[in-house]
Design an enzyme around this catalytic site. Sequence first.
Site, mmCIF file in Angstrom:
data_model
loop_
_atom_site.group_PDB
_atom_site.id
_atom_site.type_symbol
_atom_site.label_atom_id
_atom_site.label_comp_id
_atom_site.label_asym_id
_atom_site.label_seq_id
_atom_site.Cartn_x
_atom_site.Cartn_y
_atom_site.Cartn_z
ATOM 1 N N HIS A 1 0.816 -1.224 0.000
ATOM 2 C CA HIS A 1 0.000 0.000 0.000
ATOM 3 C C HIS A 1 0.847 1.270 0.000
ATOM 4 O O HIS A 1 0.377 2.316 0.447
ATOM 5 C CB HIS A 1 -0.931 0.027 1.220
ATOM 6 C CG HIS A 1 -2.305 -0.471 0.935
ATOM 7 N ND1 HIS A 1 -3.438 0.138 1.406
ATOM 8 C CD2 HIS A 1 -2.734 -1.531 0.223
ATOM 9 C CE1 HIS A 1 -4.509 -0.509 1.022
ATOM 10 N NE2 HIS A 1 -4.110 -1.542 0.287
ATOM 11 N N GLU B 1 3.527 -5.625 -4.141
ATOM 12 C CA GLU B 1 2.709 -4.560 -4.729
ATOM 13 C C GLU B 1 2.912 -3.253 -3.966
ATOM 14 O O GLU B 1 2.841 -3.225 -2.739
ATOM 15 C CB GLU B 1 1.238 -4.976 -4.681
ATOM 16 C CG GLU B 1 0.272 -3.945 -5.218
ATOM 17 C CD GLU B 1 -1.156 -4.451 -5.221
ATOM 18 O OE1 GLU B 1 -2.078 -3.621 -5.134
ATOM 19 O OE2 GLU B 1 -1.368 -5.682 -5.310
ATOM 20 N N HIS C 1 -6.100 -4.422 -10.987
ATOM 21 C CA HIS C 1 -6.500 -4.190 -9.601
ATOM 22 C C HIS C 1 -8.027 -4.128 -9.553
ATOM 23 O O HIS C 1 -8.657 -3.497 -10.399
ATOM 24 C CB HIS C 1 -5.896 -2.850 -9.167
ATOM 25 C CG HIS C 1 -6.241 -2.380 -7.804
ATOM 26 N ND1 HIS C 1 -7.269 -1.488 -7.566
ATOM 27 C CD2 HIS C 1 -5.693 -2.648 -6.599
ATOM 28 C CE1 HIS C 1 -7.320 -1.223 -6.271
ATOM 29 N NE2 HIS C 1 -6.376 -1.915 -5.658
#
Length: 381
Positions: free
Chosen positions: A183, A207, A283
């Site tokens: 994140h 990610e 996503h």
Amino acid sequence: MDRIGRIETFLVHPRWLFVRVETEQGAVGWGEATLEGHAEAVVGALEAVRDRLIGHNPDRIEDAWQMLHRLGFYRGGPVLLSAIAGIDQALWDIKARKLGVPVYQLLGGRVRDRIPVYAWIGGDRPADVAAAARARIDQGFTAVKMNGTEDVGWLDSPAKIDAVATRLAEVRATGIDVGIDFHGRVHKPMARTVLRAIEPLRPLFAEEIVLGDNPDIFAGLAGFSSVPLALGERLYSRWDFRPFFESGALDIAQPDLAHAGGISECRRIAAMAETYDVAFAPHCPIGPIALAACLHLAAATPNFVIQEISLGIHYNGAAQELATLMRNPDLFRIDGGSVAVPEGVGLGVDIDEKAVRAMAVDPHRWRNPVWRGRDGELREW
């Protein structure tokens, strides 16, 4: 000639924004313009879209995309591209329904018969992720994604990094494949150390190990570790992705079809990624219309690898699931870690319009939590 006659928006729980486009002859298409935490801004942007598109030929999808992107003078960004995304998906839905075919047939036809998927596990402050992984295995998943770490500082305790590796090891021990999402919570001073710690556990990808605000920092991590680097939910166009492709920094492109200009733009991003030998994995922790759009693009995209699916995600809550507002939940049925390519006309989602209208009477006002460190400083969520 048919014309666009009506554009409606619906803020529906838990945090979704649906777009309904209807033509003068009664053809209807649905899109999703969800921008988590900023849905009201997208609703406002769609007011300007109405002025541009009412009376426009719905078959001219690319012309509509270009007009909305270019003629507003100000281009790009999450709000404007999310508004375009909702319209774009709806126009593809209308056109394919008129022709009596699935959307993927208009994209060149399918290149695969099934679509690999993964689900999300663990809260934003992860605890018993191993149990959550086993529950996903029971649902038919062979891959999951987990949050790598709770909020961290620019320079934080090595114990935080040890905890990342421990949680990842617990999930890997269940036998399931794992992507790990940071994140953007890790900053440059700690990024290499984190990648080194998780590398022996062989995650599918890391990610947003750092935010994409500075492509040079991301590029500096490329080649440091064998962990594939993934990014894209906060990039909104092919122009945003270009520096990451050109630097060789990116291994997996993850645009969100509700944020990045819909099917039209994400198809271009996927093709651009292919020229750099970069994988494509959209996503999608949001609603059923965006997911259906992803599945159609995945079906027709050679470099597609795996699709995120929000089945059972904690944002939905106990009272609502991914298929709450649709009448054909089998569209997303998991079997052997994959779902079937949608074969219904259009996007293939049978939206329960009556339920959508009823829910939108009490629109959501979803906001992400505010996290602070122990000294009161703001932390990335």
